[in-house]
Design a protein around this motif. Structure first.
Motif, mmCIF file in Angstrom:
data_model
loop_
_atom_site.group_PDB
_atom_site.id
_atom_site.type_symbol
_atom_site.label_atom_id
_atom_site.label_comp_id
_atom_site.label_asym_id
_atom_site.label_seq_id
_atom_site.Cartn_x
_atom_site.Cartn_y
_atom_site.Cartn_z
ATOM 1 N N ASP A 46 23.059 42.072 48.534
ATOM 2 C CA ASP A 46 21.652 40.759 49.033
ATOM 3 C C ASP A 46 22.301 39.969 49.256
ATOM 4 N N LYS A 47 23.512 39.072 48.345
ATOM 5 C CA LYS A 47 23.844 37.985 47.738
ATOM 6 C C LYS A 47 25.274 37.333 48.192
ATOM 7 N N ALA A 48 25.767 38.619 49.408
ATOM 8 C CA ALA A 48 26.791 37.957 50.039
ATOM 9 C C ALA A 48 27.125 36.259 50.085
ATOM 10 N N GLU A 49 26.554 35.644 50.829
ATOM 11 C CA GLU A 49 26.169 33.981 50.832
ATOM 12 C C GLU A 49 26.721 33.548 49.281
ATOM 13 N N LYS A 50 27.304 33.653 47.635
ATOM 14 C CA LYS A 50 27.214 33.153 46.852
ATOM 15 C C LYS A 50 28.777 33.953 46.963
ATOM 16 N N SER A 51 29.336 32.684 45.755
ATOM 17 C CA SER A 51 30.690 33.086 45.583
ATOM 18 C C SER A 51 30.983 34.016 45.233
ATOM 19 N N ASN A 52 32.613 34.543 45.108
ATOM 20 C CA ASN A 52 33.506 36.389 44.853
ATOM 21 C C ASN A 52 33.230 35.869 43.169
ATOM 22 N N ALA A 53 33.612 34.585 42.502
ATOM 23 C CA ALA A 53 32.894 34.885 41.124
ATOM 24 C C ALA A 53 32.074 34.914 40.831
ATOM 25 N N GLU A 54 30.878 34.610 41.406
ATOM 26 C CA GLU A 54 29.570 34.647 40.684
ATOM 27 C C GLU A 54 29.751 36.671 40.423
ATOM 28 N N ILE A 55 29.916 36.797 41.767
ATOM 29 C CA ILE A 55 29.202 38.028 42.549
ATOM 30 C C ILE A 55 30.369 39.164 41.641
ATOM 31 N N ASP A 56 30.872 38.659 40.556
ATOM 32 C CA ASP A 56 32.316 38.937 39.524
ATOM 33 C C ASP A 56 31.723 39.189 38.782
ATOM 34 N N VAL A 57 31.224 37.765 38.221
ATOM 35 C CA VAL A 57 30.335 37.689 36.617
ATOM 36 C C VAL A 57 29.554 38.535 36.574
ATOM 37 N N ILE A 58 28.191 38.625 37.187
ATOM 38 C CA ILE A 58 27.431 39.891 37.508
ATOM 39 C C ILE A 58 27.889 41.543 36.925
ATOM 40 N N LYS A 59 28.884 41.404 38.305
ATOM 41 C CA LYS A 59 28.852 42.868 38.185
ATOM 42 C C LYS A 59 30.081 43.226 36.488
ATOM 43 N N SER A 60 30.556 42.079 36.266
ATOM 44 C CA SER A 60 30.642 42.857 35.209
ATOM 45 C C SER A 60 30.438 42.650 33.861
ATOM 46 N N ARG A 61 28.767 41.701 33.740
ATOM 47 C CA ARG A 61 27.826 41.788 32.710
ATOM 48 C C ARG A 61 27.265 43.324 33.003
ATOM 49 N N LYS A 62 27.294 43.652 33.710
ATOM 50 C CA LYS A 62 26.101 44.835 34.158
ATOM 51 C C LYS A 62 27.166 46.178 33.660
ATOM 52 N N ILE A 63 28.437 46.105 33.883
ATOM 53 C CA ILE A 63 29.283 47.051 33.001
ATOM 54 C C ILE A 63 29.148 46.953 31.906
ATOM 55 N N SER A 64 29.692 45.961 31.336
ATOM 56 C CA SER A 64 29.744 45.839 30.000
ATOM 57 C C SER A 64 28.616 46.008 29.727
ATOM 58 N N ALA A 65 27.337 45.696 29.782
ATOM 59 C CA ALA A 65 26.119 46.454 29.211
ATOM 60 C C ALA A 65 25.713 47.739 29.195
ATOM 61 N N GLY A 66 26.268 48.239 30.480
ATOM 62 C CA GLY A 66 26.453 49.499 30.393
ATOM 63 C C GLY A 66 27.537 50.485 29.427
ATOM 64 N N LYS A 67 28.552 50.034 29.598
ATOM 65 C CA LYS A 67 29.713 49.924 28.212
ATOM 66 C C LYS A 67 28.759 49.992 26.886
ATOM 67 N N LEU A 68 27.830 48.732 26.641
ATOM 68 C CA LEU A 68 27.202 49.151 25.523
ATOM 69 C C LEU A 68 26.447 50.118 25.111
ATOM 70 N N GLN A 69 25.638 50.288 25.887
ATOM 71 C CA GLN A 69 24.819 51.205 25.939
ATOM 72 C C GLN A 69 25.468 52.384 25.816
ATOM 73 N N GLU A 70 26.694 52.863 26.236
ATOM 74 C CA GLU A 70 27.494 54.317 26.193
ATOM 75 C C GLU A 70 27.884 54.762 24.329
ATOM 76 N N ARG A 71 27.838 53.046 24.016
ATOM 77 C CA ARG A 71 28.962 52.701 22.549
ATOM 78 C C ARG A 71 27.792 53.416 21.761
ATOM 79 N N LYS A 72 26.618 52.824 22.484
ATOM 80 C CA LYS A 72 25.842 52.716 21.164
ATOM 81 C C LYS A 72 24.952 54.448 21.102
ATOM 82 N N MET A 73 25.187 55.046 21.960
ATOM 83 C CA MET A 73 24.817 56.216 22.975
ATOM 84 C C MET A 73 25.937 57.198 21.109
ATOM 85 N N ILE A 74 26.816 57.730 21.253
ATOM 86 C CA ILE A 74 27.882 57.647 21.072
ATOM 87 C C ILE A 74 27.695 57.408 19.721
ATOM 88 N N LEU A 75 27.868 56.004 19.360
ATOM 89 C CA LEU A 75 27.520 55.787 17.369
ATOM 90 C C LEU A 75 26.084 56.438 17.133
#
Length: 193
Positions: A46-75
């Motif tokens: 959807d945001k192809a026109e944005k810079s690759n750096a911004e896209i990587d940050v968004i993707k990284s945040r989503k993945i980090s949030a998922g990993k954090l949620q996984e750690r919380k569930m395991i704990l």
């Protein structure tokens, strides 16, 4: 059944429960991560026109949030398993045979320095074994130093020995509570090797 056997059996059952809980948490965590990746991919398209750096940050945040949620569930699954282990221990201890239970109580009461006063039990134990227990303790001490209290306490088992204003609380809940902090780390290590 000895305390070690009970503990070993409880740890074994809790370990199975913990493994299943962790597998479920990991599976759900993987689903969250996959969903996060899909959401990130949608954002990327959807945001192809944005810079690759911004896209990587968004993707990284989503993945980090998922990993954090996984750690919380395991704990949470680990904490639940440890709690169930202690609950199971309390259940096992409170269902020992009457003879073993009386022997255990006599031994514990007799260990108390200056052992004298009134023994307070839960209502069921008072009716079922109260007089036998007092007789056995006094025989073990070779002197009549304890009596059965008319009062009762709400507990799964164990006793309170009251002498004036001084009380020794040796109820099962208090015993497990006092050792729980020290054993929680050890139980968790055994369950999640």
């Amino acid at each position: 059944m000895s305390v070690e056997n009970i503990t070993q059996k409880i740890l074994s059952e809790a370990n199975n429960y913990a493994e299943n809980s962790i597998k479920t948490a990991e599976s759900q965590g993987a689903e969250i991560i996959n969903k996060a990746k899909q959401e990130a991919d949608l954002i990327i398209s959807d945001k192809a026109e944005k810079s690759n750096a911004e896209i990587d940050v968004i993707k990284s945040r989503k993945i980090s949030a998922g990993k954090l949620q996984e750690r919380k569930m395991i704990l949470a699954a680990k904490q639940d398993s440890v709690k169930k282990s202690f609950d199971k221990a309390l259940e096992k201890i409170s269902t020992m045979s009457e003879d073993k239970y009386i022997d255990y109580l006599v031994e514990e009461i007799s260990k108390i320095p200056n052992c004298e006063g009134e023994i307070i039990l839960n209502d069921e134990d008072r009716k079922k074994i109260g007089e036998k227990l007092v007789k056995a303790v006094n025989e073990n001490l070779n002197v009549d130093k304890v009596v059965l209290s008319k009062s009762t306490v709400q507990t799964k088992g164990g006793f309170i020995l009251r002498n004036g204003d001084i009380e020794v609380n040796n109820t099962f809940e208090m015993i497990l509570s006092s050792i729980r902090e020290g054993l929680t780390f050890e139980v968790a290590n055994e369950l999640f090797k």
